[in-house]
Write a protein that holds these residues in place. Structure first.
Motif, PDB file in Angstrom:
ATOM      1  N   GLY A 132       0.805  -1.231   0.000  1.00  0.00           N
ATOM      2  CA  GLY A 132       0.000   0.000   0.000  1.00  0.00           C
ATOM      3  C   GLY A 132       0.828   1.265   0.000  1.00  0.00           C
ATOM      4  N   MET A 133       0.223   2.288   0.585  1.00  0.00           N
ATOM      5  CA  MET A 133       0.789   3.637   0.533  1.00  0.00           C
ATOM      6  C   MET A 133       2.217   3.731   1.076  1.00  0.00           C
ATOM      7  SD  MET A 133      -0.686   6.886   2.511  1.00  0.00           S
ATOM      8  CE  MET A 133      -0.117   6.213   4.061  1.00  0.00           C
ATOM      9  N   ILE A 134       2.441   3.134   2.254  1.00  0.00           N
ATOM     10  CA  ILE A 134       3.760   3.284   2.878  1.00  0.00           C
ATOM     11  C   ILE A 134       4.832   2.542   2.070  1.00  0.00           C
ATOM     12  CG2 ILE A 134       3.479   1.343   4.509  1.00  0.00           C
ATOM     13  CD1 ILE A 134       5.029   4.623   5.557  1.00  0.00           C
ATOM     14  N   PHE A 180      -5.974 -13.205  -2.476  1.00  0.00           N
ATOM     15  CA  PHE A 180      -5.199 -14.284  -1.855  1.00  0.00           C
ATOM     16  C   PHE A 180      -4.716 -13.850  -0.463  1.00  0.00           C
ATOM     17  CE2 PHE A 180      -4.691 -14.301  -6.448  1.00  0.00           C
ATOM     18  CZ  PHE A 180      -4.963 -15.606  -6.797  1.00  0.00           C
ATOM     19  N   PRO A 181      -5.627 -13.803   0.517  1.00  0.00           N
ATOM     20  CA  PRO A 181      -5.219 -13.291   1.833  1.00  0.00           C
ATOM     21  C   PRO A 181      -4.173 -14.144   2.544  1.00  0.00           C
ATOM     22  CG  PRO A 181      -7.487 -14.109   1.882  1.00  0.00           C
ATOM     23  CD  PRO A 181      -7.061 -14.136   0.447  1.00  0.00           C
ATOM     24  N   GLU A 182      -4.023 -15.400   2.126  1.00  0.00           N
ATOM     25  CA  GLU A 182      -3.060 -16.281   2.811  1.00  0.00           C
ATOM     26  C   GLU A 182      -1.783 -16.494   1.996  1.00  0.00           C
ATOM     27  OE1 GLU A 182      -4.134 -18.532   5.817  1.00  0.00           O
ATOM     28  OE2 GLU A 182      -5.178 -16.619   5.951  1.00  0.00           O
ATOM     29  N   ALA A 224       4.282  -4.660   6.094  1.00  0.00           N
ATOM     30  CA  ALA A 224       3.643  -3.358   5.877  1.00  0.00           C
ATOM     31  C   ALA A 224       2.146  -3.564   5.656  1.00  0.00           C
ATOM     32  CB  ALA A 224       4.284  -2.659   4.680  1.00  0.00           C
ATOM     33  N   LEU A 225       1.589  -4.427   6.480  1.00  0.00           N
ATOM     34  CA  LEU A 225       0.161  -4.755   6.406  1.00  0.00           C
ATOM     35  C   LEU A 225      -0.622  -3.846   7.345  1.00  0.00           C
ATOM     36  CD1 LEU A 225       0.661  -8.599   6.779  1.00  0.00           C
ATOM     37  CD2 LEU A 225      -0.366  -7.487   4.773  1.00  0.00           C
ATOM     38  N   PRO A 226      -1.950  -3.804   7.192  1.00  0.00           N
ATOM     39  CA  PRO A 226      -2.747  -3.124   8.221  1.00  0.00           C
ATOM     40  C   PRO A 226      -2.432  -3.713   9.602  1.00  0.00           C
ATOM     41  CG  PRO A 226      -4.099  -3.664   6.315  1.00  0.00           C
ATOM     42  CD  PRO A 226      -2.767  -4.301   6.084  1.00  0.00           C
ATOM     43  N   ASP A 227      -2.512  -2.851  10.618  1.00  0.00           N
ATOM     44  CA  ASP A 227      -2.032  -3.186  11.974  1.00  0.00           C
ATOM     45  C   ASP A 227      -2.456  -4.575  12.467  1.00  0.00           C
ATOM     46  OD1 ASP A 227      -1.439  -0.530  11.656  1.00  0.00           O
ATOM     47  OD2 ASP A 227      -2.543   0.166  13.423  1.00  0.00           O
ATOM     48  N   TYR A 228      -3.717  -4.916  12.297  1.00  0.00           N
ATOM     49  CA  TYR A 228      -4.242  -6.138  12.921  1.00  0.00           C
ATOM     50  C   TYR A 228      -3.664  -7.405  12.276  1.00  0.00           C
ATOM     51  CZ  TYR A 228      -7.391  -6.501   8.917  1.00  0.00           C
ATOM     52  OH  TYR A 228      -7.895  -6.629   7.653  1.00  0.00           O
ATOM     53  N   SER A 286      -8.922   6.497   0.392  1.00  0.00           N
ATOM     54  CA  SER A 286      -7.964   5.432   0.042  1.00  0.00           C
ATOM     55  C   SER A 286      -8.435   4.102   0.632  1.00  0.00           C
ATOM     56  CB  SER A 286      -6.580   5.785   0.577  1.00  0.00           C
ATOM     57  OG  SER A 286      -6.560   5.594   1.978  1.00  0.00           O
ATOM     58  N   ASN A 287      -7.531   3.110   0.582  1.00  0.00           N
ATOM     59  CA  ASN A 287      -7.820   1.784   1.149  1.00  0.00           C
ATOM     60  C   ASN A 287      -8.115   1.864   2.651  1.00  0.00           C
ATOM     61  OD1 ASN A 287      -7.980  -1.080   0.997  1.00  0.00           O
ATOM     62  ND2 ASN A 287      -5.944  -1.229   1.909  1.00  0.00           N
ATOM     63  N   PHE A 288      -7.812   3.014   3.264  1.00  0.00           N
ATOM     64  CA  PHE A 288      -8.081   3.191   4.697  1.00  0.00           C
ATOM     65  C   PHE A 288      -9.542   2.870   5.014  1.00  0.00           C
ATOM     66  CE2 PHE A 288      -4.777   5.632   7.127  1.00  0.00           C
ATOM     67  CZ  PHE A 288      -3.759   5.352   6.248  1.00  0.00           C
ATOM     68  N   CYS A 304       0.785   7.687  18.129  1.00  0.00           N
ATOM     69  CA  CYS A 304       1.800   6.822  18.736  1.00  0.00           C
ATOM     70  C   CYS A 304       3.217   7.268  18.372  1.00  0.00           C
ATOM     71  CB  CYS A 304       1.570   5.379  18.315  1.00  0.00           C
ATOM     72  SG  CYS A 304       1.798   5.128  16.558  1.00  0.00           S
ATOM     73  N   HIS A 305       3.402   7.939  17.224  1.00  0.00           N
ATOM     74  CA  HIS A 305       4.728   8.429  16.853  1.00  0.00           C
ATOM     75  C   HIS A 305       5.255   9.396  17.911  1.00  0.00           C
ATOM     76  CE1 HIS A 305       5.790   6.895  12.972  1.00  0.00           C
ATOM     77  NE2 HIS A 305       4.604   7.186  12.463  1.00  0.00           N
ATOM     78  N   TYR A 306       4.368  10.294  18.356  1.00  0.00           N
ATOM     79  CA  TYR A 306       4.829  11.302  19.311  1.00  0.00           C
ATOM     80  C   TYR A 306       4.955  10.726  20.715  1.00  0.00           C
ATOM     81  CZ  TYR A 306       5.029  15.023  15.937  1.00  0.00           C
ATOM     82  OH  TYR A 306       5.406  15.807  14.870  1.00  0.00           O
TER      83      TYR A 306
HETATM   84  N1  LIG Z   1       4.223   6.973   9.502  1.00  0.00           N
HETATM   85  C1  LIG Z   1       4.278   5.649   9.546  1.00  0.00           C
HETATM   86  O1  LIG Z   1       5.073   5.050  10.230  1.00  0.00           O
HETATM   87  C2  LIG Z   1       3.288   4.928   8.728  1.00  0.00           C
HETATM   88  C3  LIG Z   1       2.662   5.591   7.693  1.00  0.00           C
HETATM   89  C4  LIG Z   1       1.734   4.891   6.947  1.00  0.00           C
HETATM   90  C5  LIG Z   1       1.449   3.583   7.296  1.00  0.00           C
HETATM   91  N2  LIG Z   1       2.064   2.963   8.319  1.00  0.00           N
HETATM   92  C6  LIG Z   1       1.688   1.596   8.724  1.00  0.00           C
HETATM   93  O2  LIG Z   1       1.819   0.748   7.584  1.00  0.00           O
HETATM   94  C7  LIG Z   1       0.792  -0.247   7.571  1.00  0.00           C
HETATM   95  C8  LIG Z   1       0.109  -0.219   6.218  1.00  0.00           C
HETATM   96  O3  LIG Z   1      -0.335   1.099   5.997  1.00  0.00           O
HETATM   97  P1  LIG Z   1      -0.619   1.656   4.532  1.00  0.00           P
HETATM   98  O4  LIG Z   1      -0.881   3.106   4.723  1.00  0.00           O
HETATM   99  O5  LIG Z   1       0.415   1.228   3.572  1.00  0.00           O
HETATM  100  O6  LIG Z   1      -2.001   0.915   4.251  1.00  0.00           O
HETATM  101  P2  LIG Z   1      -2.699   0.545   2.856  1.00  0.00           P
HETATM  102  O7  LIG Z   1      -4.105   0.261   3.226  1.00  0.00           O
HETATM  103  O8  LIG Z   1      -2.393   1.565   1.829  1.00  0.00           O
HETATM  104  O9  LIG Z   1      -1.959  -0.808   2.431  1.00  0.00           O
HETATM  105  C9  LIG Z   1      -2.171  -2.049   3.034  1.00  0.00           C
HETATM  106  C10 LIG Z   1      -1.693  -3.107   2.069  1.00  0.00           C
HETATM  107  O10 LIG Z   1      -1.816  -4.389   2.698  1.00  0.00           O
HETATM  108  C11 LIG Z   1      -2.264  -5.304   1.715  1.00  0.00           C
HETATM  109  N3  LIG Z   1      -2.902  -6.436   2.389  1.00  0.00           N
HETATM  110  C12 LIG Z   1      -4.018  -6.454   3.156  1.00  0.00           C
HETATM  111  N4  LIG Z   1      -4.276  -7.722   3.570  1.00  0.00           N
HETATM  112  C13 LIG Z   1      -3.282  -8.502   3.064  1.00  0.00           C
HETATM  113  C14 LIG Z   1      -2.986  -9.884   3.128  1.00  0.00           C
HETATM  114  N5  LIG Z   1      -3.744 -10.725   3.821  1.00  0.00           N
HETATM  115  N6  LIG Z   1      -1.901 -10.345   2.461  1.00  0.00           N
HETATM  116  C15 LIG Z   1      -1.097  -9.499   1.764  1.00  0.00           C
HETATM  117  N7  LIG Z   1      -1.342  -8.173   1.660  1.00  0.00           N
HETATM  118  C16 LIG Z   1      -2.421  -7.676   2.306  1.00  0.00           C
HETATM  119  C17 LIG Z   1      -3.211  -4.541   0.848  1.00  0.00           C
HETATM  120  O11 LIG Z   1      -3.330  -5.170  -0.409  1.00  0.00           O
HETATM  121  C18 LIG Z   1      -2.490  -3.191   0.773  1.00  0.00           C
HETATM  122  O12 LIG Z   1      -1.587  -3.238  -0.309  1.00  0.00           O
HETATM  123  C19 LIG Z   1      -0.088   0.060   8.784  1.00  0.00           C
HETATM  124  O13 LIG Z   1       0.328  -0.761   9.868  1.00  0.00           O
HETATM  125  C20 LIG Z   1       0.230   1.502   9.114  1.00  0.00           C
HETATM  126  O14 LIG Z   1       0.072   1.795  10.494  1.00  0.00           O
HETATM  127  C21 LIG Z   1       3.006   3.603   9.024  1.00  0.00           C
END
Ligand SMILES: NC(=O)c1ccc[n+]([C@@H]2O[C@H](COP(=O)([O-])OP(=O)(O)OC[C@H]3O[C@@H](n4cnc5c(N)ncnc54)[C@H](O)[C@@H]3O)[C@@H](O)[C@H]2O)c1
Length: 410
Positions: free
Chosen positions: A12-14, A77-79, A97-101, A187-189, A206-208
């Motif tokens: 994703g974005m990061i 393909f979540p797995e 770099a997945l969503p937190d959970y 976005s995907n958010f 949490c960064h601060y």
């Molecule tokens: N400042 C920072 O440190 C910072 C900034 C942005 C994001 N983040 C962290 O990065 C993580 C992702 O954030 P984001 O903004 O990139 O989110 P996003 O929603 O843009 O991207 C998430 C990605 O995970 C993929 N995904 C979801 N389920 C999946 C699975 N089962 N298998 C494989 N891929 C899967 C999605 O396809 C997507 O590409 C989060 O934990 C967020 O907290 C940190």
């Protein structure tokens, strides 16, 4: 030193904005081996492969894609990440770099296949998960690092030195803010940033919280967070705004406001900053970091939103791709430094043959406290756990008992 292959999970974005450009550069200068990326489906992977800024910066470089790029975009393909991890030789590096959970199951899967782990913040959602991760990583002599890049902002490092040299006195009260752009809501958010899973405090506040402890060494002992709910365009409801009050072990207080709501028309890419007050010897001290105005502004179409602004303040500190004495463009800023340092740790540990010395090296990193590891940044998990409970209970304060690593609402 051995080159490590890196598998990024999540696309994703990061990954686009920071992780992939950093890894491509490290690959180009011979620091890492193959790069692969696994996402749930091909849409984000195609965007990464075809990204104009990445193509311009890293001509001729590519990543191995899971699933392959010619897979239909509507197939999920979540797995698949489990299969992707199996393609790595032991003791390579999984960058999560997945969503937190989803961090916790992915880290466990990486451990099952003897892989080092670098993870975006927050590492996991509970202290219990963090403690388990720490135990396994030590047993297997695997490195686990959390990508808290603000630690590598020169201003954070300097503040840490000056605080620890006693120049500021004792932190007593402060405020921090980080308001992310409104357009994030589109976005995907909207698929995962729902009230039951996340909120602006745990996402960016949490960064601060991390930085105040990074600077002062003071542990947070409790927090009260209130949130304001709004709907995403797809109808899902999330906390779009939050206000947290963090309590520290010395009685200090930090007020933190966060949101997904910096106006797209606004003059910056977001709004962030920190102001801390200190009790000193018969006087007070202050540290003010205005992280909005960095001395550069442009009058051009803003890069991300394409909205025409009169003046646009440029963040030259976090992450930029700039010309260098080589092909394409080079990443600079603390976002790059942070990833470079994490990769160095992985390599340093595996450059040691002896099992006991490997453990000592991991402990050295823990004790230096510059790189966030489970051992030295566990307070983040505890405070985020408190924050999640608090926001779901309309601001009821939750406290940490560090003797037992438990939480209560005493
Ligand atoms: N400042 C920072 O440190 C910072 C900034 C942005 C994001 N983040 C962290 O990065 C993580 C992702 O954030 P984001 O903004 O990139 O989110 P996003 O929603 O843009 O991207 C998430 C990605 O995970 C993929 N995904 C979801 N389920 C999946 C699975 N089962 N298998 C494989 N891929 C899967 C999605 O396809 C997507 O590409 C989060 O934990 C967020 O907290 C940190």
């Amino acid at each position: 030193m051995l080159k490590k292959d890196v598998l990024v999970i999540g696309g994703g974005m990061i990954v686009h904005d920071q992780i992939l450009p950093s890894l491509y550069h490290l690959q180009r200068i011979g620091e890492i081996g193959k790069i692969s990326i696994c996402a749930r489906h091909t849409t984000p992977l195609k965007s990464l492969m075809n990204s104009p800024s990445i193509k311009e910066s890293f001509p001729g470089q590519f990543f191995i894609s899971f699933p392959p790029l010619d897979t239909p975009e509507d197939k999920y393909f979540p797995e698949l990440y489990k299969e992707a991890i199996k393609t790595l030789a032991p003791r390579q590096c999984v960058f999560i770099a997945l969503p937190d959970y989803l961090h916790y199951p992915a880290i466990m899967e990486a451990f099952n296949h003897d892989q080092h782990v670098i993870c975006v913040k927050p590492l996991v959602q509970t202290y219990k998960q963090l403690a388990e991760i720490e135990e396994i990583s030590k047993k297997k002599r695997l490195f686990v690092g959390v990508e808290y890049h603000k630690r590598f902002d020169i201003r954070s490092l300097l503040a840490r030195k000056n605080y620890r040299d006693g120049l500021f006195g004792e932190f007593i009260i402060g405020e921090a803010k980080m308001i992310e752009p409104y357009y994030y809501r589109h976005s995907n958010f909207q698929n995962w940033f729902t009230c039951d899973i996340s909120d602006p405090f745990t996402y960016v506040g949490c960064h601060y919280v991390d930085i105040v402890t990074f600077i002062t060494g003071l542990k947070p002992v409790g927090v009260s967070v209130v949130g304001i709910k709004k709907s995403f365009p797809n109808g899902n409801v999330g906390y779009m705004w939050s206000h947290g009050r963090v309590f520290y072990e010395n009685g200090g207080i930090l007020s933190v406001i966060n949101g997904l709501g910096y106006p797209d028309m606004g003059g910056g890419s977001n709004q962030q900053g920190l102001e801390l007050y200190f009790e000193n010897k018969d006087c007070t001290s202050v540290l003010r970091h205005d992280d909005q105005f960095r001395g550069v502004s442009y009058s051009i179409s803003e890069e991300k939103t394409e909205i025409r602004k009169n003046f646009y303040t440029i963040n030259t500190d976090y992450f930029r791709l700039v010309p260098w004495n080589g092909p394409g463009l080079k990443p600079v800023g603390y976002g790059y430094t942070s990833i470079e340092e994490l990769i160095k740790c992985v390599k340093k540990i595996d450059n040691i043959e002896d099992d006991r010395t490997r453990l000592e090296e991991i402990e050295k990193i823990d004790n230096l406290g510059i790189i966030a590891t489970p051992k030295n940044s566990y307070y983040n998990e505890l405070i985020c756990e408190c924050a999640r409970r608090s926001i779901l209970e309309d601001g009821k304060p939750y406290y940490i008992d560090y003797a037992n690593y438990t939480l209560s609402s005493r």
